[in-house]
Design a protein around this motif. Structure first.
Motif, short mmCIF file in Angstrom:
data_model
loop_
_atom_site.label_atom_id
_atom_site.label_comp_id
_atom_site.label_asym_id
_atom_site.label_seq_id
_atom_site.Cartn_x
_atom_site.Cartn_y
_atom_site.Cartn_z
N GLU A 59 -10.07 -0.15 -2.98
CA GLU A 59 -9.62 0.90 -2.17
C GLU A 59 -10.67 1.64 -1.61
O GLU A 59 -11.50 2.09 -2.13
CB GLU A 59 -8.72 2.01 -2.96
CG GLU A 59 -8.19 3.02 -2.12
CD GLU A 59 -7.34 4.03 -2.93
OE1 GLU A 59 -7.02 3.66 -3.83
OE2 GLU A 59 -6.79 4.61 -2.04
N ASN A 114 -6.08 3.88 3.27
CA ASN A 114 -5.21 5.08 3.07
C ASN A 114 -4.64 5.40 4.66
O ASN A 114 -5.54 5.67 5.17
CB ASN A 114 -5.77 6.47 2.36
CG ASN A 114 -5.78 5.86 0.87
OD1 ASN A 114 -4.84 5.93 0.21
ND2 ASN A 114 -7.14 5.88 0.48
N GLU A 146 -1.99 1.94 2.27
CA GLU A 146 -1.23 2.79 1.49
C GLU A 146 -0.61 4.09 2.18
O GLU A 146 -1.42 4.75 2.79
CB GLU A 146 -2.34 3.38 0.33
CG GLU A 146 -2.87 2.05 -0.45
CD GLU A 146 -3.84 2.70 -1.67
OE1 GLU A 146 -3.89 3.87 -1.88
OE2 GLU A 146 -4.38 1.90 -2.40
N ASP A 176 1.85 5.03 -2.23
CA ASP A 176 0.77 5.79 -2.91
C ASP A 176 1.34 6.85 -3.73
O ASP A 176 2.27 7.39 -3.56
CB ASP A 176 -0.23 6.00 -1.95
CG ASP A 176 -1.79 6.46 -2.66
OD1 ASP A 176 -1.77 5.98 -3.80
OD2 ASP A 176 -2.67 6.48 -1.88
N LYS A 197 2.07 2.39 -6.38
CA LYS A 197 1.05 3.14 -7.26
C LYS A 197 1.57 4.21 -7.61
O LYS A 197 1.87 5.05 -7.23
CB LYS A 197 -0.13 3.32 -6.34
CG LYS A 197 -0.69 1.95 -5.49
CD LYS A 197 -1.95 2.32 -4.81
CE LYS A 197 -2.98 2.33 -5.72
NZ LYS A 197 -4.39 2.71 -4.75
MG MG Z 1 -4.71 5.82 -1.99
#
Ligand code: MG
Ligand code: C2E
Ligand code: MG
Ligand code: MG
Length: 284
Positions: A59, A114, A146, A176, A197
């Protein structure tokens, strides 16, 4: 006199102005220049596949090194970047930088980026992602995006369309911080996410009694029955790892395995992993 003083950087520190507000102003002003001043950088945190028993993804996490403030936390500056709209430009920089870096990794390692809901307001997000993939040579299947829960996502036709067009490119979409918003479940109904997640607050509560284990178990079961992969965030202890493994979680991320690390350290880690895999192959 007052006028020229007002234009200097120090005019933010006006007497009587709230300290938080002053800091906010400095952050906002600094963010406008952060890209051109080369103050932004990415760090990468491994996600470990429990079936594969290896790092399957990293990530990308944003860091901002400010001359006076030092390293500013994204928790502090991302909300300001969102309110000012600067997130659009910063997010584009993150996406390009992350894909460029990931293109140098082995073909079975993905990168997760993200995205802020604000970036979805821009109709061109799908085109941007397609262009960045083409420009960096990263296959779409190696990119995960995400998205956190937010009001903006709720039943917004345009956002859903963008998500579907990103998915059509071959990009994976992850939800996320699952379980922190008040409408987590309804989002699962509105879009077929590839991955859930589970927010790290559930992991943190595991050690103290409570119902976190029951919730984690339920979310993993839910994900699997919806055909979505599950990742546990914030795994810091062997006990937490064991608990989520026992529940059939697919992937883990957290300080137990590694904190976010720089691009050079990623290459070193991947080399070590390749050497380890080679040894296992020779031994068997
Ligand atoms: Mg994230
Ligand atoms: P996130 O996307 O949920 O990222 C995970 C955060 O948890 C990261 O914090 C990571 O350093 C931290 N973390 C990972 N493992 C552990 C652990 O075992 N224990 C604990 N206590 N923490 C752990 P970070 O890097 O400070 O980022 C905070 C948030 O800022 C991210 O949460 C994400 O929402 C946002 N963010 C970071 N980079 C970007 C970006 O490029 N774009 C956007 N839109 N948001 C970003
Ligand atoms: Mg998260
Ligand atoms: Mg988080």
């Amino acid at each position: 006199k007052a006028k020229s003083e007002g234009r200097s950087a120090f005019h933010f520190f006006e007497a009587g102005m709230d300290a938080d507000l002053q800091k906010r102003r400095v952050i906002e002003q600094g963010l406008r220049l952060a890209i051109s001043r080369d103050e932004l950088r990415l760090v990468f945190q491994p996600l470990v596949g429990l079936e594969e028993n290896r790092v399957t993804c990293f990530e990308a996490l944003l860091r901002w090194d400010h001359a006076e403030m030092g390293t500013v936390s994204p928790a502090e500056f991302i909300p300001i970047a969102e309110e000012t709209g600067l997130i659009v430009q910063i997010g584009e920089w993150v996406l390009r930088q992350a894909c460029r870096t990931a293109a140098t990794w082995p073909a079975d390692v993905r990168v997760a980026v993200n995205l802020s809901p604000i970036q979805f307001k821009n109709r061109k997000l799908g085109e941007l992602v397609r262009a960045v993939l083409a420009e960096t040579g990263l296959p779409a299947t190696r990119l995960e995006l995400e998205i956190t829960e937010s009001l903006l996502l709720a039943d917004n036709e345009q956002t859903l369309q963008t998500l579907h067009s990103l998915r059509a490119l071959g990009v994976r979409i992850s939800m996320d911080d699952f379980g922190t918003g008040y409408s987590s479940l309804s989002y699962l109904r509105s879009f077929p996410f590839d991955k859930i997640k589970i927010d790290r607050s559930f992991m943190a509560d595991l050690d103290s009694k409570g119902d976190s284990l029951a919730i984690i178990k339920a979310v993993i079961g839910l994900g699997h029955s919806l055909g979505m992969s599950t990742t546990a965030e914030g795994v810091e202890t062997e006990e937490q790892l064991q608990a989520v493994r026992d529940q059939g979680c697919n992937e883990v991320q957290g300080f137990l395995f590694s904190p976010p690390i720089g691009a050079d350290a990623v290459h070193a880690l991947l080399h070590r992993e390749a050497a380890r895999a080679n040894q296992v192959r020779k031994a068997s």
